[in-house]
Scaffold this motif. Structure first.
Motif, PDB file in Angstrom:
ATOM      1  N   ASP A  45       0.502  -6.864  -3.981  1.00 17.57           N
ATOM      2  CA  ASP A  45      -0.571  -6.426  -3.093  1.00 17.57           C
ATOM      3  C   ASP A  45      -0.521  -7.183  -1.772  1.00 17.57           C
ATOM      4  OD1 ASP A  45      -2.893  -5.000  -2.386  1.00 17.57           O
ATOM      5  OD2 ASP A  45      -4.158  -6.667  -3.006  1.00 17.57           O
ATOM      6  N   ASP A  46      -0.281  -8.480  -1.842  1.00 21.93           N
ATOM      7  CA  ASP A  46      -0.220  -9.293  -0.638  1.00 21.93           C
ATOM      8  C   ASP A  46       0.972  -8.909   0.226  1.00 21.93           C
ATOM      9  OD1 ASP A  46      -0.911 -11.608   1.064  1.00 21.93           O
ATOM     10  OD2 ASP A  46       0.947 -12.452   0.277  1.00 21.93           O
ATOM     11  N   ALA A  47       2.151  -8.732  -0.405  1.00 15.60           N
ATOM     12  CA  ALA A  47       3.366  -8.402   0.349  1.00 15.60           C
ATOM     13  C   ALA A  47       3.265  -7.021   0.977  1.00 15.60           C
ATOM     14  CB  ALA A  47       4.587  -8.477  -0.567  1.00 15.60           C
ATOM     15  N   ILE A  48       2.791  -6.036   0.207  1.00 13.27           N
ATOM     16  CA  ILE A  48       2.674  -4.673   0.720  1.00 13.27           C
ATOM     17  C   ILE A  48       1.663  -4.621   1.854  1.00 13.27           C
ATOM     18  CG2 ILE A  48       1.988  -2.307   0.139  1.00 13.27           C
ATOM     19  CD1 ILE A  48       2.973  -2.947  -2.737  1.00 13.27           C
ATOM     20  N   GLY A  49       0.542  -5.320   1.671  1.00 15.56           N
ATOM     21  CA  GLY A  49      -0.477  -5.344   2.713  1.00 15.56           C
ATOM     22  C   GLY A  49       0.002  -6.007   3.986  1.00 15.56           C
ATOM     23  N   ASN A  77      16.946  -8.312 -11.728  1.00 15.21           N
ATOM     24  CA  ASN A  77      16.980  -9.158 -10.533  1.00 15.21           C
ATOM     25  C   ASN A  77      15.622  -9.212  -9.859  1.00 15.21           C
ATOM     26  OD1 ASN A  77      19.390 -10.437 -10.179  1.00 15.21           O
ATOM     27  ND2 ASN A  77      20.338  -8.839  -8.956  1.00 15.21           N
ATOM     28  N   VAL A  78      15.002  -8.045  -9.722  1.00 18.89           N
ATOM     29  CA  VAL A  78      13.711  -7.969  -9.038  1.00 18.89           C
ATOM     30  C   VAL A  78      12.651  -8.753  -9.803  1.00 18.89           C
ATOM     31  CG1 VAL A  78      11.852  -6.436  -8.311  1.00 18.89           C
ATOM     32  CG2 VAL A  78      14.235  -5.793  -7.893  1.00 18.89           C
ATOM     33  N   LEU A  79      12.603  -8.587 -11.117  1.00 18.91           N
ATOM     34  CA  LEU A  79      11.582  -9.260 -11.924  1.00 18.91           C
ATOM     35  C   LEU A  79      11.776 -10.773 -11.931  1.00 18.91           C
ATOM     36  CD1 LEU A  79      11.279  -6.826 -14.971  1.00 18.91           C
ATOM     37  CD2 LEU A  79       9.573  -7.240 -13.195  1.00 18.91           C
ATOM     38  N   LEU A  80      13.028 -11.221 -12.074  1.00 21.52           N
ATOM     39  CA  LEU A  80      13.292 -12.646 -12.162  1.00 21.52           C
ATOM     40  C   LEU A  80      13.048 -13.363 -10.835  1.00 21.52           C
ATOM     41  CD1 LEU A  80      16.523 -12.671 -14.372  1.00 21.52           C
ATOM     42  CD2 LEU A  80      14.256 -13.472 -15.031  1.00 21.52           C
ATOM     43  N   LYS A  81      13.243 -12.639  -9.723  1.00 23.01           N
ATOM     44  CA  LYS A  81      13.162 -13.277  -8.411  1.00 23.01           C
ATOM     45  C   LYS A  81      12.083 -12.630  -7.551  1.00 23.01           C
ATOM     46  CE  LYS A  81      18.071 -14.124  -8.961  1.00 23.01           C
ATOM     47  NZ  LYS A  81      19.437 -13.714  -8.576  1.00 23.01           N
ATOM     48  N   PHE A  82      11.071 -12.076  -8.205  1.00 24.63           N
ATOM     49  CA  PHE A  82      10.106 -11.254  -7.483  1.00 24.63           C
ATOM     50  C   PHE A  82       9.357 -12.031  -6.413  1.00 24.63           C
ATOM     51  CE2 PHE A  82       6.021  -9.249  -6.742  1.00 24.63           C
ATOM     52  CZ  PHE A  82       6.412  -7.944  -6.502  1.00 24.63           C
ATOM     53  N   ASN A  83       8.870 -13.213  -6.743  1.00 24.13           N
ATOM     54  CA  ASN A  83       8.072 -13.970  -5.779  1.00 24.13           C
ATOM     55  C   ASN A  83       8.881 -14.322  -4.533  1.00 24.13           C
ATOM     56  OD1 ASN A  83       5.712 -13.914  -7.263  1.00 24.13           O
ATOM     57  ND2 ASN A  83       6.156 -15.810  -8.346  1.00 24.13           N
ATOM     58  N   ALA A  84      10.137 -14.738  -4.738  1.00 22.22           N
ATOM     59  CA  ALA A  84      10.996 -15.071  -3.599  1.00 22.22           C
ATOM     60  C   ALA A  84      11.291 -13.832  -2.768  1.00 22.22           C
ATOM     61  CB  ALA A  84      12.302 -15.704  -4.098  1.00 22.22           C
ATOM     62  N   LYS A 115       7.998 -10.145   3.470  1.00 23.24           N
ATOM     63  CA  LYS A 115       6.944 -10.259   4.487  1.00 23.24           C
ATOM     64  C   LYS A 115       7.512 -10.716   5.828  1.00 23.24           C
ATOM     65  CE  LYS A 115       4.051 -12.897   2.183  1.00 23.24           C
ATOM     66  NZ  LYS A 115       2.802 -13.646   1.902  1.00 23.24           N
ATOM     67  N   GLU A 116       8.619 -11.459   5.792  1.00 26.04           N
ATOM     68  CA  GLU A 116       9.240 -11.958   7.012  1.00 26.04           C
ATOM     69  C   GLU A 116      10.320 -11.013   7.532  1.00 26.04           C
ATOM     70  OE1 GLU A 116      10.800 -15.661   5.762  1.00 26.04           O
ATOM     71  OE2 GLU A 116       8.853 -16.607   5.417  1.00 26.04           O
ATOM     72  N   THR A 117      10.608  -9.963   6.781  1.00 19.91           N
ATOM     73  CA  THR A 117      11.778  -9.131   7.080  1.00 19.91           C
ATOM     74  C   THR A 117      11.412  -7.763   7.631  1.00 19.91           C
ATOM     75  OG1 THR A 117      13.006 -10.247   5.314  1.00 19.91           O
ATOM     76  CG2 THR A 117      13.883  -8.146   6.094  1.00 19.91           C
ATOM     77  N   PHE A 118      10.333  -7.148   7.122  1.00 19.54           N
ATOM     78  CA  PHE A 118      10.043  -5.756   7.441  1.00 19.54           C
ATOM     79  C   PHE A 118       8.808  -5.620   8.324  1.00 19.54           C
ATOM     80  CE2 PHE A 118      12.110  -5.735   3.237  1.00 19.54           C
ATOM     81  CZ  PHE A 118      13.231  -4.979   3.551  1.00 19.54           C
ATOM     82  N   ARG A 119       8.860  -4.593   9.159  1.00 19.83           N
ATOM     83  CA  ARG A 119       7.716  -4.221  10.002  1.00 19.83           C
ATOM     84  C   ARG A 119       7.738  -2.698  10.116  1.00 19.83           C
ATOM     85  NH1 ARG A 119       6.735  -6.392  16.215  1.00 19.83           N
ATOM     86  NH2 ARG A 119       5.112  -4.898  16.807  1.00 19.83           N
ATOM     87  N   THR A 120       6.586  -2.060   9.984  1.00 23.89           N
ATOM     88  CA  THR A 120       6.562  -0.602   9.978  1.00 23.89           C
ATOM     89  C   THR A 120       5.196  -0.085  10.387  1.00 23.89           C
ATOM     90  OG1 THR A 120       7.004   1.364   8.620  1.00 23.89           O
ATOM     91  CG2 THR A 120       5.882  -0.466   7.552  1.00 23.89           C
ATOM     92  N   ASP A 121       5.171   1.197  10.759  1.00 19.53           N
ATOM     93  CA  ASP A 121       3.879   1.849  11.004  1.00 19.53           C
ATOM     94  C   ASP A 121       3.573   2.888   9.930  1.00 19.53           C
ATOM     95  OD1 ASP A 121       5.783   3.730  11.668  1.00 19.53           O
ATOM     96  OD2 ASP A 121       4.870   4.326  13.562  1.00 19.53           O
ATOM     97  N   ILE A 122       4.326   2.848   8.827  1.00 22.34           N
ATOM     98  CA  ILE A 122       4.045   3.750   7.705  1.00 22.34           C
ATOM     99  C   ILE A 122       2.723   3.326   7.069  1.00 22.34           C
ATOM    100  CG2 ILE A 122       4.793   4.524   5.417  1.00 22.34           C
ATOM    101  CD1 ILE A 122       7.671   4.094   6.344  1.00 22.34           C
ATOM    102  N   PRO A 123       1.746   4.231   6.973  1.00 17.53           N
ATOM    103  CA  PRO A 123       0.462   3.854   6.362  1.00 17.53           C
ATOM    104  C   PRO A 123       0.626   3.534   4.878  1.00 17.53           C
ATOM    105  CG  PRO A 123       0.296   5.941   7.565  1.00 17.53           C
ATOM    106  CD  PRO A 123       1.748   5.630   7.430  1.00 17.53           C
ATOM    107  N   ARG A 124      -0.083   2.550   4.435  1.00 20.85           N
ATOM    108  CA  ARG A 124       0.002   2.186   3.023  1.00 20.85           C
ATOM    109  C   ARG A 124      -0.448   3.342   2.137  1.00 20.85           C
ATOM    110  NH1 ARG A 124      -2.031  -3.423   0.122  1.00 20.85           N
ATOM    111  NH2 ARG A 124      -1.340  -2.847  -1.969  1.00 20.85           N
ATOM    112  N   ASP A 125      -1.425   4.114   2.608  1.00 18.72           N
ATOM    113  CA  ASP A 125      -1.917   5.240   1.812  1.00 18.72           C
ATOM    114  C   ASP A 125      -0.851   6.304   1.589  1.00 18.72           C
ATOM    115  OD1 ASP A 125      -4.316   3.992   1.693  1.00 18.72           O
ATOM    116  OD2 ASP A 125      -5.372   5.323   3.069  1.00 18.72           O
ATOM    117  N   LEU A 126       0.200   6.301   2.426  1.00 17.65           N
ATOM    118  CA  LEU A 126       1.253   7.310   2.295  1.00 17.65           C
ATOM    119  C   LEU A 126       2.298   6.918   1.258  1.00 17.65           C
ATOM    120  CD1 LEU A 126       2.206  10.029   3.595  1.00 17.65           C
ATOM    121  CD2 LEU A 126       3.632   8.649   5.124  1.00 17.65           C
TER     122      LEU A 126
END
Length: 486
Positions: free
Chosen positions: A131-135, A368-375, A381-392
């Motif tokens: 939730d934090d990362a997506i937000g 891989n995703v589950l074992l290293k999810f937090n990292a 959060k430092e890599t992506f930027r977008t204007d795609i609405p979360r609701d979409l």
């Protein structure tokens, strides 16, 4: 009532972990046992339904309300399941055992209770982290409410700009150059897609009619700066973001002026309406790769990077697992005076960057995703930027699943077929229309047909995109490590 031994008591307590209620039935607590089994059965049915509808579920899991519900349910379920284990142990009446039997069986029951609760605690933590990362990445709300019955508003295609930026820490105050520029056009009914790649050095980029930048840079010159103001470097296609960002007196003071300028420009070049953008900070990609534990790539020949700099080096040839720094430079290196090994030109760099992204996608398996999810979440959060609405996202995720199994065509607007110094925009737009029409015909016919160098070729997998010439096909296949013979 039967007198239980310590081993049988431990055995039945273990059974309660996978079949809640069975121990209560065995101990004569039939009503309680039936209620537990009934609840367990309903939960199993729910899991089966969720797996059958996993695409729709994946979209819903990105919704903040659902993630909050899941977090709460995980906490409740973990405590309840641990309570079932303890309750099952108690109904077996461990007080009938001797002192050491009671200590031993109680210890086992306690460990089991904690063990069954831990996965639910991990799931709750993962949901909160998600939730934090997506937000942090996606817009909190769209400009207008999304009708999920028709999220694309009756349109056949949605067009998304995929940009790679060089936002390194050392470049603070200089803004971002979009050195990797792609637009993916997706058929929302079939998932069939066309990826359109533009070279970063394309000149005289046009801006959207009526925009402030179009008034500042009108046709026919378009984006053109006098030599004293940066002609030749600061007015290439990859500099549109930086110019709009650092010149609010020209581009306007909107917080979204830079991405909106890029979207408008790409729309004018390709003859498409670019709906959304996703910017990937290439230096953030290095952190993602490190979080994954590296990416395996077949490096065809030694690649020099940072020539003449203290942090320069060589990515050695061979099938190797590259760390984030090596993978980043493998994708970014180009020829410089004094190079003792290959760096290559901008167009080959475009292809190597596609190789890195493809390798990352191929190695993003569930474990891989589950074992290293937090990292991974922190790096995202430092890599992506977008204007795609979360609701979409609940609509975009099922669409992405369609794309994964659909036909994907790729077109690179690079020399010799296209000259970025003197771009023929009408010709480019005509080629885009033909590419989209051809891709639609390929899907309807159910088979790809050969196409010349100036038109797109197709492939089944979006992670292995075919290129519009034999040369690029060879390089694309070379970047994947060879499969082991069985």
């Amino acid at each position: 009532m039967r007198r239980w031994t310590a081993p049988s008591m431990i055995g039945w307590t273990l059974v309660s972990v996978v079949a809640p209620g069975v121990v209560h039935l065995r101990a004569g607590r039939k009503r309680t046992g039936m209620i537990m089994l009934g609840i367990f059965g309903v939960l199993l049915i729910g899991v089966v339904i969720a797996l059958i509808n996993r695409n729709a579920l994946a979209g819903l899991l990105l919704d903040p309300t659902w993630l909050a519900v899941i977090t709460g349910l995980c906490v409740v379920a973990g405590l309840a399941w641990a309570g079932v284990v303890i309750s099952s142990y108690i109904v077996l009446r461990p007080a009938r055992l001797g002192k050491w039997g009671q200590i031993g069986t109680a210890t086992v029951a306690g460990v089991l209770a904690v063990t069954v609760a831990l996965p639910f605690g991990l799931a709750a933590t993962t949901a909160r982290t998600s939730d934090d990362a997506i937000g942090s990445v996606f817009k909190s709300s769209p400009t207008k409410p999304i009708d999920h019955r028709d999220p694309w508003q009756g349109r056949d295609r949605v067009n998304i700009a995929l940009l790679g930026g060089d936002g390194a820490a050392s470049r603070k105050g200089v803004s971002i150059r979009t050195d990797s520029i792609n637009v993916v056009s997706i058929d929302v009914r079939t998932g069939n897609s066309v990826v359109l790649a533009l070279p970063r050095e394309m000149e005289n980029a046009p801006f959207a009619p009526g925009s402030a930048l179009a008034r500042r840079f009108p046709p026919p010159k378009n984006f053109y700066l006098p030599p004293a103001q940066g002609r030749g470097s600061a007015d290439l296609l990859n500099a549109v973001w930086a110019y709009a960002d650092t010149h609010p007196e020209v581009a306007g003071h909107s917080a979204d002026r830079a991405p909106e300028a890029v979207k408008g420009t790409l729309g004018q070049i390709l003859g498409l309406k670019v709906d959304y953008y996703m910017l990937v900070n290439m230096w953030g990609v290095a952190r993602l790769i490190d979080a994954l534990g590296g990416v395996t790539i077949n490096v065809e020949q030694d690649v020099c990077y940072g020539v003449g700099r203290s942090d320069g080096g060589v990515v050695k040839a061979g099938t190797r697992t590259l760390d984030g720094n090596e993978a980043l430079w493998y994708g970014r290196a180009r020829d410089h005076p004094g190079s003792t090994c290959a760096g290559a030109d901008n167009h080959t760099r475009m292809l190597r960057q596609q190789c890195v992204m493809s390798a990352m996608l191929n190695q993003l398996n569930p474990s891989n995703v589950l074992l290293k999810f937090n990292a991974l979440a922190k790096a995202a959060k430092e890599t992506f930027r977008t204007d795609i609405p979360r609701d979409l996202l609940q609509d975009l995720v099922p669409l992405a699943q369609k794309v994964k199994g659909a036909k994907v065509a790729k077109m690179n607007f690079v020399p010799p077929a296209y000259n970025p110094a003197y771009p023929d925009y009408p010709r480019i737009r005509k080629a885009v229309r033909a590419a989209i029409a051809r891709a639609g015909k390929v899907v309807r016919a159910g088979a790809a047909t050969p196409s010349p160098a100036s038109t797109p070729t197709t492939t089944r997998s979006p992670s292995r995109l075919a290129q519009p010439s034999d040369r690029l096909d060879t390089l694309d296949s070379a970047c994947a490590p060879a499969k082991k013979k069985t």
